[in-house]
Write a protein that holds these residues in place. Sequence first.
Motif, PDB file in Angstrom:
ATOM      1  N   ARG A  37      27.486  13.038  15.770  1.00 25.22           N
ATOM      2  CA  ARG A  37      27.020  14.282  16.396  1.00 25.22           C
ATOM      3  C   ARG A  37      28.169  15.017  17.071  1.00 25.22           C
ATOM      4  NH1 ARG A  37      26.123  15.821  21.350  1.00 25.22           N
ATOM      5  NH2 ARG A  37      26.296  13.712  22.215  1.00 25.22           N
ATOM      6  N   LYS A  38      29.013  14.302  17.822  1.00 27.42           N
ATOM      7  CA  LYS A  38      30.114  14.957  18.529  1.00 27.42           C
ATOM      8  C   LYS A  38      31.149  15.525  17.568  1.00 27.42           C
ATOM      9  CE  LYS A  38      29.671  12.323  22.815  1.00 27.42           C
ATOM     10  NZ  LYS A  38      30.335  11.394  23.773  1.00 27.42           N
ATOM     11  N   ILE A  39      31.426  14.807  16.487  1.00 29.40           N
ATOM     12  CA  ILE A  39      32.383  15.309  15.498  1.00 29.40           C
ATOM     13  C   ILE A  39      31.864  16.580  14.846  1.00 29.40           C
ATOM     14  CG2 ILE A  39      33.473  14.796  13.270  1.00 29.40           C
ATOM     15  CD1 ILE A  39      33.526  11.829  14.207  1.00 29.40           C
ATOM     16  N   VAL A  40      30.588  16.565  14.463  1.00 23.81           N
ATOM     17  CA  VAL A  40      30.002  17.742  13.803  1.00 23.81           C
ATOM     18  C   VAL A  40      29.924  18.918  14.776  1.00 23.81           C
ATOM     19  CG1 VAL A  40      27.928  18.636  12.671  1.00 23.81           C
ATOM     20  CG2 VAL A  40      28.745  16.331  12.136  1.00 23.81           C
ATOM     21  N   ASP A  45      28.281  22.838  13.015  1.00 23.76           N
ATOM     22  CA  ASP A  45      27.027  22.221  12.581  1.00 23.76           C
ATOM     23  C   ASP A  45      26.726  22.571  11.129  1.00 23.76           C
ATOM     24  OD1 ASP A  45      24.790  20.687  12.793  1.00 23.76           O
ATOM     25  OD2 ASP A  45      23.891  21.800  14.446  1.00 23.76           O
ATOM     26  N   ALA A  46      25.840  21.788  10.513  1.00 22.88           N
ATOM     27  CA  ALA A  46      25.400  22.034   9.142  1.00 22.88           C
ATOM     28  C   ALA A  46      23.902  21.795   9.065  1.00 22.88           C
ATOM     29  CB  ALA A  46      26.124  21.110   8.169  1.00 22.88           C
ATOM     30  N   LYS A  47      23.280  22.496   8.134  1.00 24.47           N
ATOM     31  CA  LYS A  47      21.875  22.250   7.845  1.00 24.47           C
ATOM     32  C   LYS A  47      21.813  21.168   6.775  1.00 24.47           C
ATOM     33  CE  LYS A  47      17.634  24.534   6.223  1.00 24.47           C
ATOM     34  NZ  LYS A  47      17.069  25.801   5.691  1.00 24.47           N
ATOM     35  N   VAL A  48      21.157  20.057   7.090  1.00 23.93           N
ATOM     36  CA  VAL A  48      21.141  18.920   6.167  1.00 23.93           C
ATOM     37  C   VAL A  48      19.714  18.543   5.811  1.00 23.93           C
ATOM     38  CG1 VAL A  48      23.330  17.989   7.000  1.00 23.93           C
ATOM     39  CG2 VAL A  48      21.193  17.242   8.074  1.00 23.93           C
ATOM     40  N   THR A  49      19.592  17.872   4.679  1.00 24.22           N
ATOM     41  CA  THR A  49      18.305  17.330   4.246  1.00 24.22           C
ATOM     42  C   THR A  49      18.448  15.833   4.033  1.00 24.22           C
ATOM     43  OG1 THR A  49      17.609  19.385   3.178  1.00 24.22           O
ATOM     44  CG2 THR A  49      16.529  17.346   2.459  1.00 24.22           C
ATOM     45  N   TYR A  50      17.604  15.074   4.715  1.00 25.75           N
ATOM     46  CA  TYR A  50      17.552  13.624   4.564  1.00 25.75           C
ATOM     47  C   TYR A  50      16.426  13.252   3.610  1.00 25.75           C
ATOM     48  CZ  TYR A  50      20.482  12.586   8.718  1.00 25.75           C
ATOM     49  OH  TYR A  50      21.504  12.473   9.625  1.00 25.75           O
ATOM     50  N   ASN A  71       7.601  15.733  17.855  1.00 29.67           N
ATOM     51  CA  ASN A  71       7.663  15.805  19.318  1.00 29.67           C
ATOM     52  C   ASN A  71       9.097  15.910  19.817  1.00 29.67           C
ATOM     53  OD1 ASN A  71       4.902  15.640  19.472  1.00 29.67           O
ATOM     54  ND2 ASN A  71       4.835  13.476  20.007  1.00 29.67           N
ATOM     55  N   VAL A  72      10.019  15.215  19.164  1.00 30.83           N
ATOM     56  CA  VAL A  72      11.435  15.317  19.528  1.00 30.83           C
ATOM     57  C   VAL A  72      11.942  16.732  19.284  1.00 30.83           C
ATOM     58  CG1 VAL A  72      13.775  14.568  18.960  1.00 30.83           C
ATOM     59  CG2 VAL A  72      11.952  12.883  19.168  1.00 30.83           C
ATOM     60  N   ALA A  73      11.628  17.285  18.111  1.00 31.80           N
ATOM     61  CA  ALA A  73      12.080  18.644  17.794  1.00 31.80           C
ATOM     62  C   ALA A  73      11.546  19.650  18.807  1.00 31.80           C
ATOM     63  CB  ALA A  73      11.643  19.024  16.384  1.00 31.80           C
ATOM     64  N   LYS A  74      10.302  19.481  19.213  1.00 32.97           N
ATOM     65  CA  LYS A  74       9.720  20.385  20.209  1.00 32.97           C
ATOM     66  C   LYS A  74      10.392  20.215  21.566  1.00 32.97           C
ATOM     67  CE  LYS A  74       5.280  21.635  22.310  1.00 32.97           C
ATOM     68  NZ  LYS A  74       3.822  21.339  22.342  1.00 32.97           N
ATOM     69  N   ALA A  75      10.616  18.966  21.978  1.00 31.47           N
ATOM     70  CA  ALA A  75      11.221  18.713  23.283  1.00 31.47           C
ATOM     71  C   ALA A  75      12.661  19.190  23.334  1.00 31.47           C
ATOM     72  CB  ALA A  75      11.149  17.221  23.603  1.00 31.47           C
ATOM     73  N   GLN A  76      13.384  19.090  22.210  1.00 33.30           N
ATOM     74  CA  GLN A  76      14.791  19.471  22.191  1.00 33.30           C
ATOM     75  C   GLN A  76      15.016  20.873  21.627  1.00 33.30           C
ATOM     76  OE1 GLN A  76      17.368  16.472  20.516  1.00 33.30           O
ATOM     77  NE2 GLN A  76      16.273  14.788  21.488  1.00 33.30           N
ATOM     78  N   THR A 102      14.618  18.289   6.991  1.00 32.71           N
ATOM     79  CA  THR A 102      15.664  19.311   6.964  1.00 32.71           C
ATOM     80  C   THR A 102      15.810  19.919   8.342  1.00 32.71           C
ATOM     81  OG1 THR A 102      15.208  19.821   4.645  1.00 32.71           O
ATOM     82  CG2 THR A 102      16.444  21.459   5.896  1.00 32.71           C
ATOM     83  N   GLY A 103      17.060  19.950   8.829  1.00 33.47           N
ATOM     84  CA  GLY A 103      17.328  20.497  10.150  1.00 33.47           C
ATOM     85  C   GLY A 103      18.802  20.408  10.469  1.00 33.47           C
ATOM     86  N   PRO A 104      19.193  20.742  11.704  1.00 34.63           N
ATOM     87  CA  PRO A 104      20.608  20.703  12.097  1.00 34.63           C
ATOM     88  C   PRO A 104      21.138  19.273  12.149  1.00 34.63           C
ATOM     89  CG  PRO A 104      19.203  21.234  13.974  1.00 34.63           C
ATOM     90  CD  PRO A 104      18.323  21.247  12.784  1.00 34.63           C
ATOM     91  N   PHE A 105      22.314  19.070  11.565  1.00 37.86           N
ATOM     92  CA  PHE A 105      22.921  17.752  11.515  1.00 37.86           C
ATOM     93  C   PHE A 105      23.122  17.171  12.922  1.00 37.86           C
ATOM     94  CE2 PHE A 105      26.616  15.299   9.271  1.00 37.86           C
ATOM     95  CZ  PHE A 105      25.891  14.127   9.375  1.00 37.86           C
ATOM     96  N   THR A 106      23.521  18.020  13.854  1.00 37.07           N
ATOM     97  CA  THR A 106      23.794  17.530  15.209  1.00 37.07           C
ATOM     98  C   THR A 106      22.544  16.979  15.889  1.00 37.07           C
ATOM     99  OG1 THR A 106      23.470  19.771  16.071  1.00 37.07           O
ATOM    100  CG2 THR A 106      25.738  19.085  15.580  1.00 37.07           C
ATOM    101  N   LYS A 107      21.381  17.456  15.478  1.00 32.70           N
ATOM    102  CA  LYS A 107      20.132  16.989  16.080  1.00 32.70           C
ATOM    103  C   LYS A 107      19.534  15.799  15.337  1.00 32.70           C
ATOM    104  CE  LYS A 107      19.842  20.003  19.422  1.00 32.70           C
ATOM    105  NZ  LYS A 107      19.917  19.565  20.845  1.00 32.70           N
ATOM    106  N   LEU A 108      19.706  15.796  14.009  1.00 35.58           N
ATOM    107  CA  LEU A 108      19.065  14.743  13.223  1.00 35.58           C
ATOM    108  C   LEU A 108      19.864  13.449  13.197  1.00 35.58           C
ATOM    109  CD1 LEU A 108      17.620  16.666  10.131  1.00 35.58           C
ATOM    110  CD2 LEU A 108      16.477  15.983  12.236  1.00 35.58           C
TER     111      LEU A 108
END
Length: 396
Positions: A37-40, A45-50, A71-76, A102-108
């Motif tokens: 997360r810190k490196i990205v 940041d990048a939009k990634v799909t897991y 719930n994490v996405a809503k809280a953050q 699919t979402g921001p790499f730094t968050k996922l």
Amino acid sequence: MNSSVSQSALEQSSGAIGPLDQQTIESRTDAYFGRTRKIVEHFGDAKVTYAVFIRRPVIAACGIAVTWLRNVAKAQSFDLHIREVYEEGQWVGAGEPLLYLTGPFTKLAPLETLLLQRLGAACVAAHNAYQMAMALPEVPFLAMEARHCAGFEMQEQMGYAAAVGSRAAQKEGARGFIGNANDATAGFFDQEYGLGTMPHALIGYAGSTLRAAEMYAEVYPNDPLTILVDYFGQEVTDALEVCRRFPEKAAAGQLSVRLDTHGGRFLEGLDPQSSYAVLERYTPGTIRRYRSDAELRDLVGTGVSAAAIWRMREALNEAGFPKVKITVSSGFNVSKCTSMRDAHAPIDVVGSGSFIPDRWSETYATADIVAYDGTLRVKVGREFLLNKAKAEQEVS
């Protein structure tokens, strides 16, 4: 009964649904995800799909994991797209993606560890619960796994899994799991409270099986009564004594005996020879075929065998108590349920926690990124994920 576990029951799953804040999550995740997360963040940041999958066949039981992610996405406060490839309760082949995220790499990135904890074991346990219910489709089950769980989060996941696997079996005509043993996860089974009557400790306290039954009936006079009968090693004797003490309950089908004989001895009055004889009387074809050692233990061995169940049914009927039910517990997993079906064992209820996966390595779920800012890319050996990733890109 609903075809899936209610969202309200999932939202009340306080253990498995938390934590939600980034600091707590990162303290519990693998360190390299936090460093990623810190490196990205430093380089952009990048939009990634897991793609998230398990290497063995399972029943899709993703509700706890998905609810936690949302719930994490809503809280953050970040955008997250989740596609569940399979509906809850569907069979999933080995290696098939269960989820695309699919979402921001730094968050996922920091979520991977906690996500996989909430997914793999639940899907395998749901598969086991489904198989058990289908092995004995006419018999209702009670989920009694809580004592075997490593904390409340696992307890929630296993209760949820039993409910999901059960509903999948119910769609195919099985009775499935009708409840569980504690209040906290009863909502997964559309119940308000856990079910059950007494542990062995109450019989030890009472000093006799009969006295324990009397104590229970005095405190809960209007409830059906299920009495454990193996404490003193006199299953048949004690069962009949309780039946004679409560003839009205026995005649009304409000009395059950629970067989929980441990694997170190036979049911009262049985030994290897007499166990074979019991099955020969009631289901001769069962014992005349080739059987593995494991099957023979379930059929005519120590503990709660098919022969023990048939012997208890025989004794109850001969004593004039045909409506007294038999509840069984102790090691009822997929293979034991299959053996009981083959023996036509006269079971009225199964209490089991053995849908918990017994090979934990089979529960390991995996998450791989398959797209970075719209460019498909995955490590060598996981190219099989790319075909469905292309479809996912078109959807999102």
